[in-house]
Design a protein around this motif. Structure first.
Motif, PDB file in Angstrom:
ATOM      1  N   ILE A 160       7.583  -3.942  -5.788  1.00  0.00           N
ATOM      2  CA  ILE A 160       8.264  -5.156  -6.220  1.00  0.00           C
ATOM      3  C   ILE A 160       8.746  -5.968  -5.021  1.00  0.00           C
ATOM      4  N   LYS A 161       9.369  -5.287  -4.047  1.00  0.00           N
ATOM      5  CA  LYS A 161       9.852  -6.003  -2.865  1.00  0.00           C
ATOM      6  C   LYS A 161       8.692  -6.587  -2.059  1.00  0.00           C
ATOM      7  N   GLY A 162       7.576  -5.869  -2.014  1.00  0.00           N
ATOM      8  CA  GLY A 162       6.414  -6.369  -1.276  1.00  0.00           C
ATOM      9  C   GLY A 162       5.789  -7.584  -1.920  1.00  0.00           C
ATOM     10  N   LEU A 203       0.828  -1.203   0.000  1.00  0.00           N
ATOM     11  CA  LEU A 203       0.000   0.000   0.000  1.00  0.00           C
ATOM     12  C   LEU A 203       0.867   1.259   0.000  1.00  0.00           C
ATOM     13  N   ILE A 204       1.965   1.219   0.726  1.00  0.00           N
ATOM     14  CA  ILE A 204       2.875   2.377   0.766  1.00  0.00           C
ATOM     15  C   ILE A 204       3.447   2.627  -0.621  1.00  0.00           C
ATOM     16  N   GLY A 205       3.782   1.562  -1.336  1.00  0.00           N
ATOM     17  CA  GLY A 205       4.303   1.715  -2.691  1.00  0.00           C
ATOM     18  C   GLY A 205       3.297   2.366  -3.622  1.00  0.00           C
ATOM     19  N   ILE A 206       2.044   1.983  -3.494  1.00  0.00           N
ATOM     20  CA  ILE A 206       0.991   2.579  -4.327  1.00  0.00           C
ATOM     21  C   ILE A 206       0.815   4.053  -3.979  1.00  0.00           C
ATOM     22  N   ILE A 207       0.864   4.376  -2.702  1.00  0.00           N
ATOM     23  CA  ILE A 207       0.749   5.778  -2.273  1.00  0.00           C
ATOM     24  C   ILE A 207       1.921   6.593  -2.813  1.00  0.00           C
ATOM     25  N   THR A 259      10.518   9.534  -6.183  1.00  0.00           N
ATOM     26  CA  THR A 259       9.395   8.969  -5.440  1.00  0.00           C
ATOM     27  C   THR A 259       8.727   7.853  -6.229  1.00  0.00           C
ATOM     28  N   ILE A 260       8.583   8.040  -7.527  1.00  0.00           N
ATOM     29  CA  ILE A 260       8.001   7.002  -8.375  1.00  0.00           C
ATOM     30  C   ILE A 260       8.887   5.753  -8.358  1.00  0.00           C
ATOM     31  N   ILE A 261      10.189   5.957  -8.491  1.00  0.00           N
ATOM     32  CA  ILE A 261      11.120   4.820  -8.456  1.00  0.00           C
ATOM     33  C   ILE A 261      11.032   4.105  -7.108  1.00  0.00           C
TER      34      ILE A 261
END
Length: 65
Positions: free
Chosen positions: A59-61, A2-6, A50-52
């Motif tokens: 990916i890690k999640g 979820l953090i990655g999507i945010i 931030t996008i990267i």
């Protein structure tokens, strides 16, 4: 994940609308001001980072299970 999507959403928003991001962060405090070209460029660079970061977190999640 979820953090990655945010992070992705915030990064894309700032990359597309750096002026609005600048205004929301500091512009509303200063009357009749405009951001410099350098400030907008820095916002875009931060947005790309931030996008990267968001992509890496996603990916890690997805592989951590």
């Amino acid at each position: 994940m979820l953090i990655g999507i945010i992070l992705l959403i915030i990064g894309v928003f700032v990359a597309i609308k750096p002026y609005l991001a600048w205004y929301l962060y500091i512009g509303w405090q200063i009357k009749d001001s405009e951001p410099t070209t350098i400030a907008l460029s820095i916002y875009r660079i931060i947005a790309i980072l931030t996008i990267i970061s968001g992509i890496i977190v996603i990916i890690k999640g997805s592989f951590s299970n």
